[in-house]
Scaffold this motif. Sequence first.
Motif, mmCIF file in Angstrom:
data_model
loop_
_atom_site.group_PDB
_atom_site.id
_atom_site.type_symbol
_atom_site.label_atom_id
_atom_site.label_comp_id
_atom_site.label_asym_id
_atom_site.label_seq_id
_atom_site.Cartn_x
_atom_site.Cartn_y
_atom_site.Cartn_z
ATOM 1 N N GLY A 26 0.883 -1.172 0.088
ATOM 2 C CA GLY A 26 0.010 0.040 -0.135
ATOM 3 C C GLY A 26 0.841 1.324 -0.158
ATOM 4 N N VAL A 27 2.023 1.293 0.814
ATOM 5 C CA VAL A 27 2.809 2.415 0.601
ATOM 6 C C VAL A 27 3.574 2.577 -0.636
ATOM 7 C CG1 VAL A 27 5.160 3.048 1.645
ATOM 8 C CG2 VAL A 27 3.339 2.290 2.998
ATOM 9 N N LYS A 28 3.857 1.576 -1.271
ATOM 10 C CA LYS A 28 4.433 1.650 -2.628
ATOM 11 C C LYS A 28 3.358 2.332 -3.468
ATOM 12 C CE LYS A 28 6.225 -0.832 -6.514
ATOM 13 N NZ LYS A 28 6.470 -2.322 -7.280
ATOM 14 N N LYS A 29 2.080 1.810 -3.556
ATOM 15 C CA LYS A 29 1.143 2.249 -4.472
ATOM 16 C C LYS A 29 0.835 3.870 -3.972
ATOM 17 C CE LYS A 29 -1.155 -1.805 -5.654
ATOM 18 N NZ LYS A 29 -0.898 -1.778 -7.022
ATOM 19 N N ALA A 30 0.901 4.309 -2.741
ATOM 20 C CA ALA A 30 0.375 5.533 -2.243
ATOM 21 C C ALA A 30 1.656 6.474 -3.006
ATOM 22 C CB ALA A 30 0.419 5.774 -0.853
ATOM 23 N N VAL A 31 2.862 6.199 -2.804
ATOM 24 C CA VAL A 31 4.098 6.918 -3.315
ATOM 25 C C VAL A 31 4.024 7.073 -4.756
ATOM 26 C CG1 VAL A 31 6.633 7.032 -3.822
ATOM 27 C CG2 VAL A 31 5.392 6.254 -1.487
ATOM 28 N N ALA A 32 3.471 5.864 -5.550
ATOM 29 C CA ALA A 32 3.172 5.988 -7.001
ATOM 30 C C ALA A 32 2.267 6.979 -7.514
ATOM 31 C CB ALA A 32 3.011 4.646 -7.299
ATOM 32 N N ARG A 33 1.071 6.793 -6.482
ATOM 33 C CA ARG A 33 0.017 7.788 -6.663
ATOM 34 C C ARG A 33 0.352 9.387 -6.564
ATOM 35 N NH1 ARG A 33 -3.297 7.841 -1.430
ATOM 36 N NH2 ARG A 33 -1.260 8.814 -0.841
ATOM 37 N N ASP A 34 1.130 9.690 -5.563
ATOM 38 C CA ASP A 34 1.567 10.893 -5.371
ATOM 39 C C ASP A 34 2.720 11.416 -6.429
ATOM 40 O OD1 ASP A 34 -0.169 10.985 -3.307
ATOM 41 O OD2 ASP A 34 1.346 10.672 -1.578
ATOM 42 N N GLY A 35 3.535 10.630 -6.816
ATOM 43 C CA GLY A 35 4.450 10.975 -7.655
ATOM 44 C C GLY A 35 5.588 11.632 -7.343
ATOM 45 N N ARG A 36 6.050 11.561 -6.042
ATOM 46 C CA ARG A 36 6.869 12.254 -5.255
ATOM 47 C C ARG A 36 7.905 11.441 -4.797
ATOM 48 N NH1 ARG A 36 3.818 16.024 -1.216
ATOM 49 N NH2 ARG A 36 5.484 17.335 -1.288
ATOM 50 N N VAL A 37 9.097 11.913 -4.541
ATOM 51 C CA VAL A 37 10.293 11.188 -4.059
ATOM 52 C C VAL A 37 10.326 11.270 -2.569
ATOM 53 C CG1 VAL A 37 12.944 10.623 -4.192
ATOM 54 C CG2 VAL A 37 11.404 11.243 -6.458
ATOM 55 N N ALA A 38 10.704 10.149 -1.910
ATOM 56 C CA ALA A 38 10.722 10.235 -0.316
ATOM 57 C C ALA A 38 11.938 10.763 0.008
ATOM 58 C CB ALA A 38 10.471 8.885 0.194
ATOM 59 N N ALA A 39 12.091 11.548 1.075
ATOM 60 C CA ALA A 39 13.185 12.339 1.577
ATOM 61 C C ALA A 39 13.968 11.470 2.611
ATOM 62 C CB ALA A 39 13.002 13.509 2.103
ATOM 63 N N CYS A 40 13.040 10.237 2.997
ATOM 64 C CA CYS A 40 13.732 9.464 3.982
ATOM 65 C C CYS A 40 14.836 8.645 3.628
ATOM 66 C CB CYS A 40 12.674 8.422 4.489
ATOM 67 S SG CYS A 40 10.882 9.251 4.815
ATOM 68 N N HIS A 41 16.062 8.576 4.517
ATOM 69 C CA HIS A 41 16.842 8.031 4.143
ATOM 70 C C HIS A 41 17.810 7.433 5.398
ATOM 71 C CE1 HIS A 41 19.445 11.239 5.835
ATOM 72 N NE2 HIS A 41 18.621 12.032 5.330
ATOM 73 N N THR A 42 18.816 6.503 5.106
ATOM 74 C CA THR A 42 19.366 5.948 6.236
ATOM 75 C C THR A 42 20.289 6.947 6.921
ATOM 76 O OG1 THR A 42 19.923 3.856 4.872
ATOM 77 C CG2 THR A 42 21.226 4.237 6.878
ATOM 78 N N GLY A 43 19.898 7.155 8.495
ATOM 79 C CA GLY A 43 20.351 7.886 9.323
ATOM 80 C C GLY A 43 19.340 9.001 9.585
ATOM 81 N N CYS A 44 18.283 9.130 8.864
ATOM 82 C CA CYS A 44 17.232 9.947 9.407
ATOM 83 C C CYS A 44 16.250 9.254 10.253
ATOM 84 C CB CYS A 44 16.588 10.208 7.923
ATOM 85 S SG CYS A 44 14.958 11.416 8.302
ATOM 86 N N ASP A 45 16.279 9.532 11.617
ATOM 87 C CA ASP A 45 15.446 8.901 12.567
ATOM 88 C C ASP A 45 14.663 10.049 13.323
ATOM 89 O OD1 ASP A 45 17.347 10.717 14.073
ATOM 90 O OD2 ASP A 45 18.392 9.205 15.088
ATOM 91 N N GLN A 46 14.336 11.136 12.800
ATOM 92 C CA GLN A 46 13.487 11.982 13.454
ATOM 93 C C GLN A 46 11.986 11.405 13.929
ATOM 94 O OE1 GLN A 46 14.454 14.955 14.934
ATOM 95 N NE2 GLN A 46 12.606 15.022 16.030
#
Length: 208
Positions: free
Chosen positions: A39-59
């Motif tokens: 569902g997350v994959k499909k939601a990201v594809a729906r929004d057409g945006r690139v996630a900013a989350c990355h390794t080391g980002c822990d907020q």
Amino acid sequence: MPLAWPAEARLFRHTDSWLERRYPGVGLLLDAYAVVDLGVKKAVARDGRVAACHTGCDQCCKQPIPVTPLEVQALHSYARHRLPQGSLAALVHRLAAFQGNKKDMTLSCPFLLNGSCLVYPVRPVACRQYMVFDRACAQGEDASSTRPADLLTPLYDYMLTGLLRTLPWYAGHEPCPPEHPTEENAREFFLSVTTVIQLVAWNRIFQA
């Protein structure tokens, strides 16, 4: 509305045969996580945006994190049986100190160690669906307050389908789930059993 089991979810299924045999419910939860991840994959594809989350980002690990009883069991069993001895010892030491502030939900997740998630394969649904676009969160930022438009809006039907997959495990526990759940009473049931990861008595669980 909940979906039929989506065949694509198998591509996201984490498998741990030993844990699944030893702990009833872990397999159901891993099934649920596969649907949520799809569902997350499909939601990201729906929004057409690139996630900013990355390794080391822990907020996102430094805020109240909802967790269900079955997720608590999976987190405990994975940590106890899958972490290297040194990491497990560091976690248990952290949990001993953590319990002194157990009512403080602003604490980091107890499974966050040195900026990394110790239990990533079995991280809760809330963690799987928390995704930020545009830019990574600043230190101390709560993106849901500062820029809610940059948060992923999960696909509710995938989350519900996943959670319903876990209901058989709850049948032997209190409170007992509805036998033939509607969408509404299933939602109410999961809300009633959900707590916050920072409020779980992890120290006592790991001493058992």
